[in-house]
Design an enzyme around this catalytic site. Structure first.
Site, PDB file in Angstrom:
ATOM      1  CE  LYS A 134      37.138  41.780  46.627  1.00  0.00           C
ATOM      2  NZ  LYS A 134      38.560  42.080  47.279  1.00  0.00           N
ATOM      3  NE  ARG A 144      37.219  47.186  43.501  1.00  0.00           N
ATOM      4  CZ  ARG A 144      37.717  45.877  43.003  1.00  0.00           C
ATOM      5  NH1 ARG A 144      36.997  45.131  42.483  1.00  0.00           N
ATOM      6  NH2 ARG A 144      38.909  45.493  43.224  1.00  0.00           N
ATOM      7  NE  ARG A 202      45.989  39.015  43.769  1.00  0.00           N
ATOM      8  CZ  ARG A 202      45.069  39.536  44.127  1.00  0.00           C
ATOM      9  NH1 ARG A 202      43.885  39.229  44.363  1.00  0.00           N
ATOM     10  NH2 ARG A 202      44.909  40.848  43.703  1.00  0.00           N
ATOM     11  NE  ARG A 226      45.267  41.194  39.445  1.00  0.00           N
ATOM     12  CZ  ARG A 226      44.299  41.447  40.393  1.00  0.00           C
ATOM     13  NH1 ARG A 226      43.667  40.445  40.783  1.00  0.00           N
ATOM     14  NH2 ARG A 226      43.760  42.553  40.676  1.00  0.00           N
ATOM     15  NE  ARG A 258      44.532  46.637  43.259  1.00  0.00           N
ATOM     16  CZ  ARG A 258      44.515  45.347  43.105  1.00  0.00           C
ATOM     17  NH1 ARG A 258      45.849  44.687  43.076  1.00  0.00           N
ATOM     18  NH2 ARG A 258      43.553  44.567  43.039  1.00  0.00           N
TER      19      ARG A 258
HETATM   20  P1  ADP Z   1      40.859  39.241  46.556  1.00  0.00           P
HETATM   21  O1  ADP Z   1      40.018  38.542  45.604  1.00  0.00           O
HETATM   22  O2  ADP Z   1      40.212  39.611  47.981  1.00  0.00           O
HETATM   23  O3  ADP Z   1      41.772  40.513  46.180  1.00  0.00           O
HETATM   24  P2  ADP Z   1      42.361  36.742  46.716  1.00  0.00           P
HETATM   25  O4  ADP Z   1      41.244  35.628  46.669  1.00  0.00           O
HETATM   26  O5  ADP Z   1      43.025  36.797  45.220  1.00  0.00           O
HETATM   27  O6  ADP Z   1      41.835  37.960  47.272  1.00  0.00           O
HETATM   28  O7  ADP Z   1      43.744  36.368  47.761  1.00  0.00           O
HETATM   29  C1  ADP Z   1      44.840  37.268  47.716  1.00  0.00           C
HETATM   30  C2  ADP Z   1      45.925  36.311  48.004  1.00  0.00           C
HETATM   31  O8  ADP Z   1      46.001  35.684  49.391  1.00  0.00           O
HETATM   32  C3  ADP Z   1      46.145  35.341  47.146  1.00  0.00           C
HETATM   33  O9  ADP Z   1      47.538  35.004  46.937  1.00  0.00           O
HETATM   34  C4  ADP Z   1      45.604  34.114  47.820  1.00  0.00           C
HETATM   35  O10 ADP Z   1      46.191  32.723  47.536  1.00  0.00           O
HETATM   36  C5  ADP Z   1      45.989  34.401  49.259  1.00  0.00           C
HETATM   37  N1  ADP Z   1      44.960  33.929  50.174  1.00  0.00           N
HETATM   38  C6  ADP Z   1      43.532  34.092  50.042  1.00  0.00           C
HETATM   39  N2  ADP Z   1      42.672  33.798  51.266  1.00  0.00           N
HETATM   40  C7  ADP Z   1      44.081  33.619  52.011  1.00  0.00           C
HETATM   41  C8  ADP Z   1      43.872  33.183  53.665  1.00  0.00           C
HETATM   42  N3  ADP Z   1      42.647  32.811  54.000  1.00  0.00           N
HETATM   43  N4  ADP Z   1      45.219  33.072  53.972  1.00  0.00           N
HETATM   44  C9  ADP Z   1      46.073  33.145  53.444  1.00  0.00           C
HETATM   45  N5  ADP Z   1      46.277  33.634  52.182  1.00  0.00           N
HETATM   46  C10 ADP Z   1      45.173  33.633  51.483  1.00  0.00           C
HETATM   47  P1  AMP Z   2      40.068  42.726  41.289  1.00  0.00           P
HETATM   48  O1  AMP Z   2      40.486  41.808  40.363  1.00  0.00           O
HETATM   49  O2  AMP Z   2      38.886  42.721  41.947  1.00  0.00           O
HETATM   50  O3  AMP Z   2      41.097  43.000  42.487  1.00  0.00           O
HETATM   51  O4  AMP Z   2      40.146  44.184  40.507  1.00  0.00           O
HETATM   52  C1  AMP Z   2      41.267  44.659  39.669  1.00  0.00           C
HETATM   53  C2  AMP Z   2      40.936  46.140  39.409  1.00  0.00           C
HETATM   54  O5  AMP Z   2      40.065  45.976  38.260  1.00  0.00           O
HETATM   55  C3  AMP Z   2      40.643  47.259  40.366  1.00  0.00           C
HETATM   56  O6  AMP Z   2      42.005  47.416  41.163  1.00  0.00           O
HETATM   57  C4  AMP Z   2      39.881  48.095  39.325  1.00  0.00           C
HETATM   58  O7  AMP Z   2      40.780  48.838  38.635  1.00  0.00           O
HETATM   59  C5  AMP Z   2      39.279  47.357  38.329  1.00  0.00           C
HETATM   60  N1  AMP Z   2      37.768  46.791  38.851  1.00  0.00           N
HETATM   61  C6  AMP Z   2      37.341  45.611  39.288  1.00  0.00           C
HETATM   62  N2  AMP Z   2      36.011  45.831  39.564  1.00  0.00           N
HETATM   63  C7  AMP Z   2      35.792  47.155  39.644  1.00  0.00           C
HETATM   64  C8  AMP Z   2      34.349  47.954  39.818  1.00  0.00           C
HETATM   65  N3  AMP Z   2      33.441  47.311  40.268  1.00  0.00           N
HETATM   66  N4  AMP Z   2      34.418  49.037  39.617  1.00  0.00           N
HETATM   67  C9  AMP Z   2      35.476  49.888  39.231  1.00  0.00           C
HETATM   68  N5  AMP Z   2      36.919  49.141  38.939  1.00  0.00           N
HETATM   69  C10 AMP Z   2      36.880  47.861  39.146  1.00  0.00           C
END
Ligand code: ADP
Ligand code: AMP
Length: 215
Positions: A14, A89, A128, A161, A172
């Site tokens: 995302k 969420r 990540r 993180r 999660r």
């Molecule tokens: P989200 O925001 O949904 O938690 P991220 O965009 O942070 O996901 O992506 C999670 C991890 O996977 C990151 O380390 C990113 O660089 C990697 N990633 C994202 N999209 C892809 C993809 N299409 N293929 C492989 N790795 C990806």
């Molecule tokens: P993310 O960066 O989207 O992976 O979110 C990291 C963490 O932030 C999640 O695991 C939750 O603990 C908190 N968080 C982010 N967005 C929300 C939301 N819309 N509602 C509740 N918790 C959230």
């Protein structure tokens, strides 16, 4: 106008896609996770409260989330729309957001649901890395920084993180299944959902999104 929501499990890509969408369509990338991490870094009361939940891989309580997002959506940079990443969420958040949109004579143009199976998600999450300064996202093998530990975009420190350690990640996923996955049905009933296969390379996933949203 592009008023968009990105849905998908942790690690679906995302944040990666939101950054590309935001640049192409000139709309702000609004990540609730980033808002909380900024508050944690600044040591605000919201940050202190949110950290307790985030460290356990749980969701921050709805009432701490909704007002922040609604306030953010009134900023001038949302004039052409917005890209919400990580909100809503829960069904409660989605209902509150729907009511807010109606009160503001607004609506969503698309909900993009990125699907990726869990066995692919786990290595993505554990590998990540994120920039402490600008929030850019990398992956140790899929998308490494040019210089280890240094952000390509701003030179900031790239770190793992706390909630990307394996134990927290598994929690999660459970939280996602129980509290966020029901939103797929919710937005399917609304007719605004578009399903996207998130297993391909990030640029290919983005091409599919551009096909959906228009050039
Ligand atoms: P989200 O925001 O949904 O938690 P991220 O965009 O942070 O996901 O992506 C999670 C991890 O996977 C990151 O380390 C990113 O660089 C990697 N990633 C994202 N999209 C892809 C993809 N299409 N293929 C492989 N790795 C990806
Ligand atoms: P993310 O960066 O989207 O992976 O979110 C990291 C963490 O932030 C999640 O695991 C939750 O603990 C908190 N968080 C982010 N967005 C929300 C939301 N819309 N509602 C509740 N918790 C959230």
């Amino acid at each position: 106008m592009k008023r968009l929501v990105l849905l998908g499990p942790p690690g679906a890509g995302k944040g990666t896609q939101a950054a590309k969408i935001s640049a192409k369509y000139e709309i702000p990338h609004i990540s609730t996770g980033d808002i909380f991490r900024k508050n944690i870094k600044e040591g605000t009361p919201l940050g202190k409260k949110a950290k307790e939940y985030m460290d356990r891989g749980e969701l921050v309580p709805d009432d701490l989330v909704i007002d922040r997002v609604e306030d953010r959506l009134t900023w001038d940079d949302c004039v052409n729309g917005f890209m919400l990443d990580g909100f809503p969420r829960t069904i409660y958040q989605a209902d509150a957001f729907k009511a807010w949109l109606a009160e503001n004579d607004s609506c969503l143009d698309a909900v993009l649901n990125i699907s990726v199976p869990e066995e692919i998600l786990l290595p993505r999450m554990i590998g990540r890395r994120v920039c402490r300064s600008c929030g850019a996202t990398y992956h140790v093998t899929n998308m490494p920084t040019k210089v280890e530990g240094v952000c390509d975009k701003c030179g900031g420190e790239v770190y793992q993180r706390d909630d990307d350690k394996e134990g927290t990640v598994l929690n999660r996923f459970k939280v996602y299944d129980a509290q966020t996955a029901p939103l797929i049905d919710y937005y399917e009933k609304d007719g605004s959902i578009r399903n996207i296969d998130g297993t391909a390379d990030p640029n290919e996933v983005f091409d599919v999104i551009v096909d959906i949203l228009g050039a």
